[in-house]
Design an enzyme around this catalytic site. Structure first.
Site, short mmCIF file in Angstrom:
data_model
loop_
_atom_site.label_atom_id
_atom_site.label_comp_id
_atom_site.label_asym_id
_atom_site.label_seq_id
_atom_site.Cartn_x
_atom_site.Cartn_y
_atom_site.Cartn_z
N GLU A 109 -5.04 -3.39 -3.79
CA GLU A 109 -4.51 -3.18 -4.93
C GLU A 109 -5.28 -4.27 -6.47
O GLU A 109 -5.64 -5.33 -5.93
CB GLU A 109 -3.41 -3.51 -5.74
CG GLU A 109 -2.04 -3.59 -6.23
CD GLU A 109 -0.59 -2.99 -6.23
OE1 GLU A 109 -0.45 -3.68 -5.24
OE2 GLU A 109 -0.18 -2.71 -7.32
N ASP A 121 -10.90 -0.42 1.68
CA ASP A 121 -11.38 -0.08 0.34
C ASP A 121 -10.68 1.20 0.63
O ASP A 121 -11.11 1.83 0.75
CB ASP A 121 -13.05 -0.16 0.48
CG ASP A 121 -13.01 0.94 -1.14
OD1 ASP A 121 -11.84 0.04 -1.85
OD2 ASP A 121 -14.17 1.20 -1.00
N HIS A 176 -6.00 0.76 -4.16
CA HIS A 176 -4.05 0.64 -4.59
C HIS A 176 -3.97 1.07 -6.30
O HIS A 176 -3.16 0.25 -6.65
CB HIS A 176 -3.81 0.15 -3.68
CG HIS A 176 -2.00 0.01 -3.88
ND1 HIS A 176 -2.04 0.97 -2.54
CD2 HIS A 176 -1.03 0.34 -4.70
CE1 HIS A 176 -0.32 1.67 -3.29
NE2 HIS A 176 0.07 1.22 -3.91
N ASP A 200 0.81 0.10 -9.60
CA ASP A 200 2.51 0.52 -9.74
C ASP A 200 3.07 0.89 -11.00
O ASP A 200 1.67 0.22 -11.79
CB ASP A 200 3.29 -0.24 -9.00
CG ASP A 200 3.43 -1.65 -9.25
OD1 ASP A 200 2.59 -2.28 -10.07
OD2 ASP A 200 4.56 -2.30 -9.96
O1 9MR Z 1 0.63 -10.52 -6.83
C1 9MR Z 1 1.99 -10.70 -5.74
C2 9MR Z 1 1.74 -11.03 -4.46
O2 9MR Z 1 1.35 -12.46 -4.81
C3 9MR Z 1 3.60 -11.04 -3.38
O3 9MR Z 1 2.42 -12.17 -2.11
C4 9MR Z 1 3.62 -9.51 -3.64
C5 9MR Z 1 4.86 -9.91 -2.04
O4 9MR Z 1 6.08 -9.58 -3.21
O5 9MR Z 1 3.15 -9.08 -4.43
C6 9MR Z 1 2.50 -8.79 -5.46
O6 9MR Z 1 2.41 -8.72 -6.56
C7 9MR Z 1 2.85 -6.99 -6.56
C8 9MR Z 1 3.81 -7.08 -7.41
O7 9MR Z 1 5.53 -7.19 -6.90
C9 9MR Z 1 3.81 -5.59 -7.95
N1 9MR Z 1 2.87 -4.64 -8.84
C10 9MR Z 1 2.26 -5.42 -7.89
C11 9MR Z 1 2.10 -6.55 -7.57
C12 9MR Z 1 0.56 -6.66 -6.99
O8 9MR Z 1 0.25 -6.49 -5.13
#
Ligand code: 9MR
Length: 588
Positions: A561, A552, A510, A185
């Protein structure tokens, strides 16, 4: 010519078999798809059944056997139906390019035996951060075909009502340009930058001579600073702009109200906000800037005054946290009161003891002031755990142990205890590795396979590298290497999880730029999150067992991601092993 039916059948049969064979190439034998050090451990894992008990090392395009070994007995994996047999060819030390062949199971992907075998991933993982840069264009001479215009400028960012203060009421414009995009993101989060920066700075502090010579072809290369620091400075300067100069508090993130679509960076022009200050963000900021201050001091000529500014920023942040010790970032609660509603990543943490410990430790090491040492001691939790974005105590432990010889006499006995506790922690990571079906440190517990599981593998590796540096016992380093092997292909999925590396790697992360840029290959050097038994994205996973819950596909934000806090420990692990190989994996 008229073909007789049985001839047609033979033709079809041969054709189908060839397809099956072609698919089988590499699939049945899991190994580090880059390769191995001549005098290091070398393990491949067979995941298909065969009547053969032998395996063979062959030249890539040849048939002559260069090494013959015996497969281990079959093991049942604890976290999927996979059965494995181990092919250990550690004693084969001749440099070259090879495949491993097992009758009836086929050949592995090609691999090398050479010095610096993991250098490509060491460099690529650091370069991965360059591709995440936010506010500057990526030029062809550095980015190749992934060149792109600058993303979000972030020079006119609004104070969200949750972050309003007398000096900066809601709607005030501030400038917080630069830094890295967090992940797939386009937002920038202080909490996640905290662990990322701490990990990169620790890599530098542990291997300064190695990093002095490591170039990643970024615009700053050759300016007198190591590239790892050049890269970290990009995000450090952004972090500094996230501190409110009026009170020292730090905003949680610079963000859109909602996630951007799958478009190139900077295409959308949605308003950007800084939201609510928080205790976790402010203490993580204090830790990072305190660590930065001691690292950058030796570069005062190139960066006049920056070390001092960082220390001042750290002390001010600490002061804010002291006055605001329980400010949790709870996005759902915040959204009940303030507009616009913000639905991007939360990184909401409820427990701050680990952040207090980390910040106090870095301030103590950088200033040698006893008061910070006492704060660290009173916030210490003897139950050690691996670093994660919401659990940063270990980052402080690493820093204290790194500088253990410099602590004042009165603290020496505490340090000895800490060292002992840490080595017990490292021993617990490795004592059952031989029972694991893949013989890696990663994957001994179902808990390893959560969101961003690949960062667990990397962080376990970092802990073991630290144990090696403290004890000089090579078993810790060999086990750290088993996890780098895991990330590069020696795992149940058979994927190398780093984009652009190896024969079968993540192709569809992602990651908005990789999806939107129209280039087949993803942006290189990025570590996918990896198997995640939570599968929160509801994608159609081909397998759902913990160690196989990976797909994938770019829709899979829960398993595929990429993120800066996952890439940073890969940078540490790959470069740390490369830095240590002359003493550990080369012939004396
Ligand atoms: O890495 C984060 C993971 O531990 C959490 O479970 C998840 C859901 O809240 O979010 C992950 O972090 C994301 C972040 O909120 C937004 N940018 C992408 C991150 C990786 O997925």
């Amino acid at each position: 010519m008229k073909l007789r039916p049985h001839f047609l059948f033979i033709l079809l049969f041969t054709f189908t078999c060839n397809i099956i064979k072609a698919q089988a190439q590499g699939e049945n034998i899991k190994l580090n798809q880059l390769g191995f050090y001549p005098f290091g451990p070398k393990v491949a894992v067979l995941t298909a059944s065969t009547s053969s008990s032998q395996f063979y090392i062959l030249p890539v395009n040849g048939t002559d056997t260069l090494f013959k070994g015996t497969l281990s007995v079959e093991r049942q994996s604890a976290f999927s139906k996979t059965k494995t047999r181990i092919a250990d060819f550690s004693s084969f030390d001749k440099p070259g390019s090879y495949v491993l062949y097992i009758p009836k199971a086929g050949k592995s992907y090609p691999f090398k035996i050479e010095d610096n075998a993991n250098r490509p991933v060491a460099i690529a993982s650091l370069k991965g951060f360059y591709y995440q840069r936010v506010s500057m264009p990526l030029e062809t001479k550095y980015a190749g075909k992934w060149a792109r215009p600058a993303g979000h400028p972030d020079t006119k960012v609004l104070i969200h009502p949750s972050a309003a203060s007398p000096e900066r009421p809601a709607g005030t414009e501030i400038s917080t340009p630069g830094g890295w995009y967090d992940a797939g993101d386009y937002n920038k989060y202080v909490v996640n930058s905290g662990i990322t920066m701490g990990t990169l700075f620790s890599a530098y502090e542990d291997f300064p001579a190695y990093f002095e010579n490591l170039k990643t072809n970024i615009p700053e290369s050759g300016n007198g600073l190591p590239d790892i620091l050049n890269e970290a400075l990009i995000n450090l300067r952004w972090m500094l702009s996230m501190q409110d100069p009026n009170d020292g508090g730090v905003y949680n993130k610079c963000t859109n109200a909602t996630f951007d679509g799958m478009v190139m960076p900077g295409v959308t022009k949605e308003p950007r906000y800084v939201v609510q200050k928080g205790t976790a963000a402010t203490l993580d900021f204090a830790a990072v800037t305190a660590q930065a201050s001691r690292i950058l001091r030796k570069y005062n000529t190139q960066l006049p005054g920056l070390a001092d500014s960082c220390l001042k920023a750290a002390i001010n942040a600490w002061g804010w946290a002291k006055k605001n010790p329980y400010v949790e970032y709870n996005q759902d609660e915040m959204n009940k009161t303030f507009q616009p509603v913000v639905t991007t990543g939360g990184y909401g943490d409820k427990k701050f003891q680990d952040e207090w410990f980390w910040a106090a430790s870095e301030l103590f090491v950088s200033t040698q002031e006893g008061a910070y040492g006492e704060e660290a001691a009173s916030n210490f939790n003897g139950d050690l755990s691996l670093p994660a974005w919401g659990d940063v105590q270990m980052l402080g432990v690493y820093s204290i142990l790194r500088f253990r010889d410099f602590v004042p006499d009165y603290a020496k006995s505490n340090i000895d205890q800490l060292k002992e506790l840490f080595i017990q922690f490292a021993d617990a990571l490795i004592w059952k590795v031989q029972n694991n079906a893949f013989q890696t440190v990663m994957g001994q517990s179902a808990k390893d396979f959560n969101w961003g599981s690949n960062s667990n593998a990397a962080n376990q590796g970092i802990a073991l590298i630290n144990a090696y540096m403290i004890t000089k016992d090579k078993k810790y380093l060999d086990n750290a290497l088993s996890n780098l092997d895991y990330l590069l292909g020696r795992n149940a999925t058979g994927y190398c999880f780093v984009t652009g590396i190896g024969s079968k790697s993540t192709m569809n992360p992602h990651h908005r730029p990789s999806v939107a840029d129209g280039i087949e290959e993803p942006v290189p050097g990025l570590l996918a999150g990896g198997p995640n038994s939570g599968m929160q994205d509801k994608c159609k996973y081909p397998f759902t067992d913990p160690e196989l819950a990976y797909i994938d596909q770019h829709e899979s934000y829960a398993s595929n991601e990429i993120a800066i806090n996952w890439n940073a420990p890969l940078v540490y692990l790959a470069n740390g092993i490369e830095a240590l190989q002359p003493s550990a994996f080369m012939k004396k």
